[in-house]
Design an enzyme around this catalytic site. Sequence first.
Site, PDB file in Angstrom:
ATOM      1  N   SER A 175       0.838  -1.203   0.000  1.00  0.00           N
ATOM      2  CA  SER A 175       0.000   0.000   0.000  1.00  0.00           C
ATOM      3  C   SER A 175       0.879   1.261   0.000  1.00  0.00           C
ATOM      4  O   SER A 175       1.731   1.407  -0.873  1.00  0.00           O
ATOM      5  CB  SER A 175      -0.966  -0.036   1.184  1.00  0.00           C
ATOM      6  OG  SER A 175      -1.949   0.959   1.054  1.00  0.00           O
ATOM      7  N   ASP A 271      -8.142  -2.911  -7.351  1.00  0.00           N
ATOM      8  CA  ASP A 271      -7.599  -2.697  -6.006  1.00  0.00           C
ATOM      9  C   ASP A 271      -8.688  -2.089  -5.117  1.00  0.00           C
ATOM     10  O   ASP A 271      -9.248  -1.037  -5.419  1.00  0.00           O
ATOM     11  CB  ASP A 271      -6.397  -1.757  -6.092  1.00  0.00           C
ATOM     12  CG  ASP A 271      -5.743  -1.529  -4.753  1.00  0.00           C
ATOM     13  OD1 ASP A 271      -6.324  -0.788  -3.933  1.00  0.00           O
ATOM     14  OD2 ASP A 271      -4.662  -2.102  -4.499  1.00  0.00           O
ATOM     15  N   HIS A 338      -6.351  -5.892  -1.639  1.00  0.00           N
ATOM     16  CA  HIS A 338      -5.362  -4.830  -1.431  1.00  0.00           C
ATOM     17  C   HIS A 338      -4.279  -5.399  -0.521  1.00  0.00           C
ATOM     18  O   HIS A 338      -4.538  -5.663   0.659  1.00  0.00           O
ATOM     19  CB  HIS A 338      -6.033  -3.617  -0.781  1.00  0.00           C
ATOM     20  CG  HIS A 338      -5.133  -2.434  -0.609  1.00  0.00           C
ATOM     21  ND1 HIS A 338      -4.594  -1.735  -1.675  1.00  0.00           N
ATOM     22  CD2 HIS A 338      -4.674  -1.820   0.513  1.00  0.00           C
ATOM     23  CE1 HIS A 338      -3.857  -0.740  -1.212  1.00  0.00           C
ATOM     24  NE2 HIS A 338      -3.886  -0.772   0.114  1.00  0.00           N
TER      25      HIS A 338
END
Length: 393
Positions: A175, A271, A338
């Site tokens: 991330s 995502d 994610h």
Amino acid sequence: MMRGGGRRICLILVGLLSLLLTTEAYEVGLTFLNSAVAKGAVCLDGSAPAYHIDKGFGAGVNNWLVFFEGGGWCNNATACLTRKDTRLGSSKKMLTTETFSGMFHNKAKYNPDFYDWNRIKVRYCDGASFTGDVEAVDPKTNLHYRGARIFRAVIEDLLAKGMKNAKNAMLAGCSAGGLTAILQCDNFRSLLPATTNVKCLADAGFFINGKTIIGTSHIEGFFADVVKTHGSAKVLSPACTSKMSPGLCFFPQNMVQYIKTPIFLINAAYDSWQIKNILAPGVADRKGTFRECKLDITKCSAAQLNVLQGFRQEFLRALTGFGNSPSRGLFINSCYSHCQTGIQETWLRNDSPLLGGTTIAKAVGDWYYGRAAFQKIDCPYPCDKTCHNRVFD
């Protein structure tokens, strides 16, 4: 009699599940980097940075995985103040242990190529993907924008602890930490010995400059504010900042072509963070029509799925500058997820996501060690039945 037997079976099942979870993951303690404070390399609240380290052993003793944690960004003093008294702004608020699983595991069964490496997870407490460097501290807020200093202090500390002798090293992250692995990739390479085999891995870090469901630009202004607030421009690629504004160079699609170090991108084309915050943020979906769709992709209407397919196309267009050099790896699946490297179920398990019949763990290992190149993009949703699609509460 039946009730007692049923209870026993239930307890056995709970015990087996507990055993399974403890073998798939384990806890690693927190190391505070107190020596960094004197260098001004501190969290938002001025506390020392911190990381978790599980030391390498055997043949992997001179191999290093340095993984940066994610957790969004703060784009102005108000947002950073909200963050300052949480684990994302202060090491005083961090849990003293962290679960190591997936790419961090120390057993070959769960992590065949990196299990015996030195595995480090760097905690995220600066709010700008470890790029900020502002000397001045406003006495009213006492906010420290020092992410780039944390990055350097951590790397220097690890070099002193043996990474200066590294045979192999990988900068990675998930991330916002995946974005760190992209933006700081060449900087990481420059800090390590020339003889070290250095590569970078970004998991869910390829954030695109996409439009919202109502056609407005939201993330572009947000990233521009992050860069301005944290003084990030000096850390970003000069090849990029000489052509466009620093805020635009925070987007991987605008600077990835300038990275010289081998790099691998793992990303879901749908995502879940980007769908929720770039495509359909609250400011663009005031009536909440996308709320259920964002929580669970199976709840999306046909019209909403068309919008998501459009986002996927935009995402794939943003990848065009990445190129097809074998030194660059690509695992773009069509899952609603994610971050897929740090948990066992998506990294390597008998039901893990596959692309071309290959797990993420094998694709990354083959690429890192030069056994095989890997650049694959999945077919559109819902064709991939190996996905572990996230469902949010």
